[in-house]
Write a protein that holds these residues in place. Sequence first.
Motif, mmCIF file in Angstrom:
data_model
loop_
_atom_site.group_PDB
_atom_site.id
_atom_site.type_symbol
_atom_site.label_atom_id
_atom_site.label_comp_id
_atom_site.label_asym_id
_atom_site.label_seq_id
_atom_site.Cartn_x
_atom_site.Cartn_y
_atom_site.Cartn_z
ATOM 1 N N PRO A 16 0.760 -1.253 -0.012
ATOM 2 C CA PRO A 16 0.060 -0.026 0.012
ATOM 3 C C PRO A 16 0.737 1.052 -0.202
ATOM 4 O O PRO A 16 1.966 1.075 0.594
ATOM 5 C CB PRO A 16 -0.850 -0.030 1.355
ATOM 6 C CG PRO A 16 0.069 -1.191 2.151
ATOM 7 C CD PRO A 16 0.900 -1.966 1.143
ATOM 8 N N LEU A 17 0.459 2.380 -0.603
ATOM 9 C CA LEU A 17 1.067 3.669 -0.569
ATOM 10 C C LEU A 17 1.084 4.210 1.005
ATOM 11 O O LEU A 17 0.335 3.945 1.544
ATOM 12 C CB LEU A 17 0.227 4.687 -1.396
ATOM 13 C CG LEU A 17 0.382 4.165 -3.046
ATOM 14 C CD1 LEU A 17 -0.435 5.481 -3.801
ATOM 15 C CD2 LEU A 17 1.778 4.407 -3.659
ATOM 16 N N PRO A 18 2.411 4.891 1.070
ATOM 17 C CA PRO A 18 2.477 5.599 2.578
ATOM 18 C C PRO A 18 1.159 6.623 2.633
ATOM 19 O O PRO A 18 0.918 7.287 1.492
ATOM 20 C CB PRO A 18 3.756 5.929 2.421
ATOM 21 C CG PRO A 18 4.276 5.968 1.126
ATOM 22 C CD PRO A 18 3.450 5.128 0.429
ATOM 23 N N ALA A 19 1.090 7.085 3.787
ATOM 24 C CA ALA A 19 0.112 7.926 4.059
ATOM 25 C C ALA A 19 0.865 9.195 3.557
ATOM 26 O O ALA A 19 1.725 9.542 3.692
ATOM 27 C CB ALA A 19 -0.371 7.967 5.440
ATOM 28 N N PRO A 20 0.113 10.304 2.895
ATOM 29 C CA PRO A 20 0.418 11.346 2.504
ATOM 30 C C PRO A 20 1.011 12.333 3.515
ATOM 31 O O PRO A 20 0.480 12.436 4.882
ATOM 32 C CB PRO A 20 -0.395 12.289 1.700
ATOM 33 C CG PRO A 20 -1.833 11.403 2.254
ATOM 34 C CD PRO A 20 -1.429 10.144 2.443
ATOM 35 N N GLU A 21 1.699 13.262 3.484
ATOM 36 C CA GLU A 21 2.055 14.261 4.191
ATOM 37 C C GLU A 21 1.313 15.480 4.101
ATOM 38 O O GLU A 21 1.149 15.865 3.181
ATOM 39 C CB GLU A 21 3.717 14.679 3.966
ATOM 40 C CG GLU A 21 4.637 13.464 4.247
ATOM 41 C CD GLU A 21 4.690 13.350 6.122
ATOM 42 O OE1 GLU A 21 4.358 14.255 6.829
ATOM 43 O OE2 GLU A 21 5.305 12.204 6.342
ATOM 44 N N THR A 22 0.551 15.960 5.271
ATOM 45 C CA THR A 22 -0.217 17.154 5.050
ATOM 46 C C THR A 22 0.047 18.002 6.287
ATOM 47 O O THR A 22 0.657 17.676 7.110
ATOM 48 C CB THR A 22 -1.658 16.526 5.015
ATOM 49 O OG1 THR A 22 -1.873 15.980 6.235
ATOM 50 C CG2 THR A 22 -1.976 15.521 4.077
#
Length: 137
Positions: free
Chosen positions: A40-46
């Motif tokens: 799975p893709l890593p969580a985006p930085e926000t």
Amino acid sequence: MRRRGWIALAASALVLAGAACGRASENAPAPAQAAKGPPPLPAPETLSSRPQAGPGERLYLEKCAMCHGPGGMGTGLLARRTEQPLLEKRTDLTVDYVVQAARMGIGNMPAIPRGELSDADMDLIARHLARAGEAGQ
């Protein structure tokens, strides 16, 4: 009579197709043996993931992280040219380099015009990236 011939031919085709499918499924690997697929893709930085971000970091998260953060399109392309594709982890970035690269564009990255990001904001982002690399050393 002709109609019965076509029906028989169609029925034969269906039987053969079903038999072929049955054989194909017999040779298919069991679900446990099948490939799991990509991770799975890593969580985006926000902004919400970094509430204590300073001004340059906030601008980076708002304007740049969607491509240059974890899982961003720019990280895959940048990985072809450098060992560390995440901009915030690079140790070789200078303020001048970041500004020049962003204003002129590099490869698939488009140029960032002053109408889209002011010189003052660009400078804050560049200083954040140069310091982020220094902090990682």
